[in-house]
Design a protein around this motif. Sequence first.
Motif, PDB file in Angstrom:
ATOM      1  N   PHE A  33       0.800  -1.219   0.000  1.00 18.50           N
ATOM      2  CA  PHE A  33       0.000   0.000   0.000  1.00 18.50           C
ATOM      3  C   PHE A  33       0.835   1.273   0.000  1.00 18.50           C
ATOM      4  CE2 PHE A  33      -2.505   3.272   2.236  1.00 18.50           C
ATOM      5  CZ  PHE A  33      -3.538   3.384   1.330  1.00 18.50           C
ATOM      6  N   ILE A  34       1.749   1.373   0.924  1.00 19.71           N
ATOM      7  CA  ILE A  34       2.494   2.622   1.076  1.00 19.71           C
ATOM      8  C   ILE A  34       3.459   2.851  -0.079  1.00 19.71           C
ATOM      9  CG2 ILE A  34       4.122   3.856   2.566  1.00 19.71           C
ATOM     10  CD1 ILE A  34       2.720   2.493   4.938  1.00 19.71           C
ATOM     11  N   THR A  35       4.153   1.809  -0.518  1.00 18.39           N
ATOM     12  CA  THR A  35       5.108   1.962  -1.622  1.00 18.39           C
ATOM     13  C   THR A  35       4.442   2.422  -2.920  1.00 18.39           C
ATOM     14  OG1 THR A  35       6.555   0.319  -0.614  1.00 18.39           O
ATOM     15  CG2 THR A  35       6.919   0.802  -2.944  1.00 18.39           C
ATOM     16  N   PRO A  36       3.348   1.791  -3.377  1.00 24.72           N
ATOM     17  CA  PRO A  36       2.697   2.310  -4.587  1.00 24.72           C
ATOM     18  C   PRO A  36       2.154   3.724  -4.407  1.00 24.72           C
ATOM     19  CG  PRO A  36       1.919   0.101  -4.126  1.00 24.72           C
ATOM     20  CD  PRO A  36       2.741   0.526  -2.949  1.00 24.72           C
ATOM     21  N   LEU A  37       1.658   4.020  -3.213  1.00 22.04           N
ATOM     22  CA  LEU A  37       1.131   5.359  -2.970  1.00 22.04           C
ATOM     23  C   LEU A  37       2.227   6.415  -3.071  1.00 22.04           C
ATOM     24  CD1 LEU A  37      -1.553   6.702  -2.142  1.00 22.04           C
ATOM     25  CD2 LEU A  37      -0.761   6.553   0.206  1.00 22.04           C
ATOM     26  N   VAL A  38       3.384   6.128  -2.496  1.00 22.91           N
ATOM     27  CA  VAL A  38       4.498   7.069  -2.554  1.00 22.91           C
ATOM     28  C   VAL A  38       5.020   7.196  -3.986  1.00 22.91           C
ATOM     29  CG1 VAL A  38       6.894   7.423  -1.834  1.00 22.91           C
ATOM     30  CG2 VAL A  38       5.159   6.793  -0.161  1.00 22.91           C
ATOM     31  N   SER A  39       5.103   6.081  -4.699  1.00 23.68           N
ATOM     32  CA  SER A  39       5.624   6.140  -6.069  1.00 23.68           C
ATOM     33  C   SER A  39       4.687   6.912  -6.991  1.00 23.68           C
ATOM     34  CB  SER A  39       5.866   4.739  -6.615  1.00 23.68           C
ATOM     35  OG  SER A  39       4.641   4.076  -6.857  1.00 23.68           O
ATOM     36  N   LEU A  40       3.387   6.826  -6.745  1.00 19.50           N
ATOM     37  CA  LEU A  40       2.447   7.563  -7.575  1.00 19.50           C
ATOM     38  C   LEU A  40       2.356   9.027  -7.179  1.00 19.50           C
ATOM     39  CD1 LEU A  40      -0.445   4.979  -7.903  1.00 19.50           C
ATOM     40  CD2 LEU A  40       1.186   5.651  -9.659  1.00 19.50           C
ATOM     41  N   SER A  41       2.688   9.355  -5.949  1.00 22.59           N
ATOM     42  CA  SER A  41       2.564  10.739  -5.508  1.00 22.59           C
ATOM     43  C   SER A  41       3.703  11.618  -6.031  1.00 22.59           C
ATOM     44  CB  SER A  41       2.530  10.809  -3.983  1.00 22.59           C
ATOM     45  OG  SER A  41       3.789  10.448  -3.457  1.00 22.59           O
ATOM     46  N   GLY A  42       4.776  11.018  -6.508  1.00 29.45           N
ATOM     47  CA  GLY A  42       5.910  11.796  -6.987  1.00 29.45           C
ATOM     48  C   GLY A  42       5.774  12.259  -8.428  1.00 29.45           C
ATOM     49  N   THR A  43       4.709  11.872  -9.106  1.00 29.91           N
ATOM     50  CA  THR A  43       4.541  12.253 -10.502  1.00 29.91           C
ATOM     51  C   THR A  43       3.748  13.545 -10.606  1.00 29.91           C
ATOM     52  OG1 THR A  43       2.492  10.997 -10.735  1.00 29.91           O
ATOM     53  CG2 THR A  43       4.549   9.837 -11.208  1.00 29.91           C
ATOM     54  N   THR A  44       3.971  14.258 -11.698  1.00 36.72           N
ATOM     55  CA  THR A  44       3.224  15.496 -11.922  1.00 36.72           C
ATOM     56  C   THR A  44       1.961  15.243 -12.733  1.00 36.72           C
ATOM     57  OG1 THR A  44       4.548  15.938 -13.886  1.00 36.72           O
ATOM     58  CG2 THR A  44       5.277  16.915 -11.801  1.00 36.72           C
ATOM     59  N   THR A  45       1.851  14.060 -13.302  1.00 40.91           N
ATOM     60  CA  THR A  45       0.651  13.721 -14.063  1.00 40.91           C
ATOM     61  C   THR A  45      -0.361  13.063 -13.135  1.00 40.91           C
ATOM     62  OG1 THR A  45       1.552  11.569 -14.663  1.00 40.91           O
ATOM     63  CG2 THR A  45       1.987  13.391 -16.172  1.00 40.91           C
ATOM     64  N   ILE A  46      -1.552  12.891 -13.641  1.00 40.91           N
ATOM     65  CA  ILE A  46      -2.599  12.234 -12.851  1.00 40.91           C
ATOM     66  C   ILE A  46      -2.227  10.757 -12.697  1.00 40.91           C
ATOM     67  CG2 ILE A  46      -5.025  11.582 -12.809  1.00 40.91           C
ATOM     68  CD1 ILE A  46      -5.599  14.126 -14.426  1.00 40.91           C
ATOM     69  N   PRO A  47      -2.215  10.236 -11.457  1.00 39.39           N
ATOM     70  CA  PRO A  47      -1.849   8.830 -11.258  1.00 39.39           C
ATOM     71  C   PRO A  47      -2.819   7.889 -11.967  1.00 39.39           C
ATOM     72  CG  PRO A  47      -1.966   9.991  -9.158  1.00 39.39           C
ATOM     73  CD  PRO A  47      -2.486  10.917 -10.208  1.00 39.39           C
ATOM     74  N   PHE A  48      -2.268   6.870 -12.564  1.00 42.63           N
ATOM     75  CA  PHE A  48      -3.065   5.886 -13.280  1.00 42.63           C
ATOM     76  C   PHE A  48      -3.039   4.587 -12.488  1.00 42.63           C
ATOM     77  CE2 PHE A  48      -3.314   2.448 -16.456  1.00 42.63           C
ATOM     78  CZ  PHE A  48      -4.619   2.673 -16.860  1.00 42.63           C
ATOM     79  N   TRP A  49      -4.163   4.228 -11.942  1.00 41.64           N
ATOM     80  CA  TRP A  49      -4.270   2.984 -11.170  1.00 41.64           C
ATOM     81  C   TRP A  49      -4.680   1.869 -12.120  1.00 41.64           C
ATOM     82  CZ3 TRP A  49      -3.206   2.304  -6.028  1.00 41.64           C
ATOM     83  CH2 TRP A  49      -2.922   3.469  -5.323  1.00 41.64           C
ATOM     84  N   SER A  50      -3.714   1.097 -12.534  1.00 42.56           N
ATOM     85  CA  SER A  50      -4.015  -0.002 -13.428  1.00 42.56           C
ATOM     86  C   SER A  50      -4.630  -1.155 -12.647  1.00 42.56           C
ATOM     87  CB  SER A  50      -2.746  -0.478 -14.133  1.00 42.56           C
ATOM     88  OG  SER A  50      -1.867  -1.056 -13.193  1.00 42.56           O
ATOM     89  N   LEU A  51      -5.243  -2.063 -13.358  1.00 39.08           N
ATOM     90  CA  LEU A  51      -5.873  -3.220 -12.735  1.00 39.08           C
ATOM     91  C   LEU A  51      -4.846  -4.097 -12.033  1.00 39.08           C
ATOM     92  CD1 LEU A  51      -8.561  -4.613 -12.310  1.00 39.08           C
ATOM     93  CD2 LEU A  51      -8.177  -5.869 -14.426  1.00 39.08           C
ATOM     94  N   SER A  52      -3.666  -4.223 -12.634  1.00 40.88           N
ATOM     95  CA  SER A  52      -2.637  -5.055 -12.003  1.00 40.88           C
ATOM     96  C   SER A  52      -2.131  -4.435 -10.701  1.00 40.88           C
ATOM     97  CB  SER A  52      -1.477  -5.292 -12.965  1.00 40.88           C
ATOM     98  OG  SER A  52      -0.834  -4.077 -13.275  1.00 40.88           O
ATOM     99  N   LEU A  53      -2.041  -3.105 -10.635  1.00 38.03           N
ATOM    100  CA  LEU A  53      -1.616  -2.432  -9.411  1.00 38.03           C
ATOM    101  C   LEU A  53      -2.657  -2.607  -8.312  1.00 38.03           C
ATOM    102  CD1 LEU A  53       0.408  -0.624  -7.937  1.00 38.03           C
ATOM    103  CD2 LEU A  53      -0.828   1.336  -8.843  1.00 38.03           C
ATOM    104  N   ILE A  54      -3.909  -2.480  -8.658  1.00 38.64           N
ATOM    105  CA  ILE A  54      -4.981  -2.677  -7.690  1.00 38.64           C
ATOM    106  C   ILE A  54      -5.001  -4.121  -7.202  1.00 38.64           C
ATOM    107  CG2 ILE A  54      -7.498  -2.686  -7.401  1.00 38.64           C
ATOM    108  CD1 ILE A  54      -7.548  -0.284  -9.336  1.00 38.64           C
TER     109      ILE A  54
END
Length: 80
Positions: A33-54
């Motif tokens: 949970f925390i690692t994907p959240l941190v990795s997505l928060s560092g981008t300037t674009t809108i985070p894309f939650w793919s089905l595999s990530l979920i």
Amino acid sequence: MNSRKQVLVRNERAKLSAAAIDRLSTACVVVGFITPLVSLSGTTTIPFWSLSLIFSTVNWLLAALILHLMVRYVLKRLEP
């Protein structure tokens, strides 16, 4: 007196095992949970939650829940 000492030793071993399993469940929460959240928060674009990530996040959190329930089972078996 010797049996009381054995009970205390068994309880301490169970608590050490429970603590180790609990640390594993915490690691599962961090990885899932925390690692994907941190990795997505560092981008300037809108985070894309793919089905595999979920799917991966749900699996890691489910593993953490199972490990947590195992710890509760171990601790319920402590003798007074």
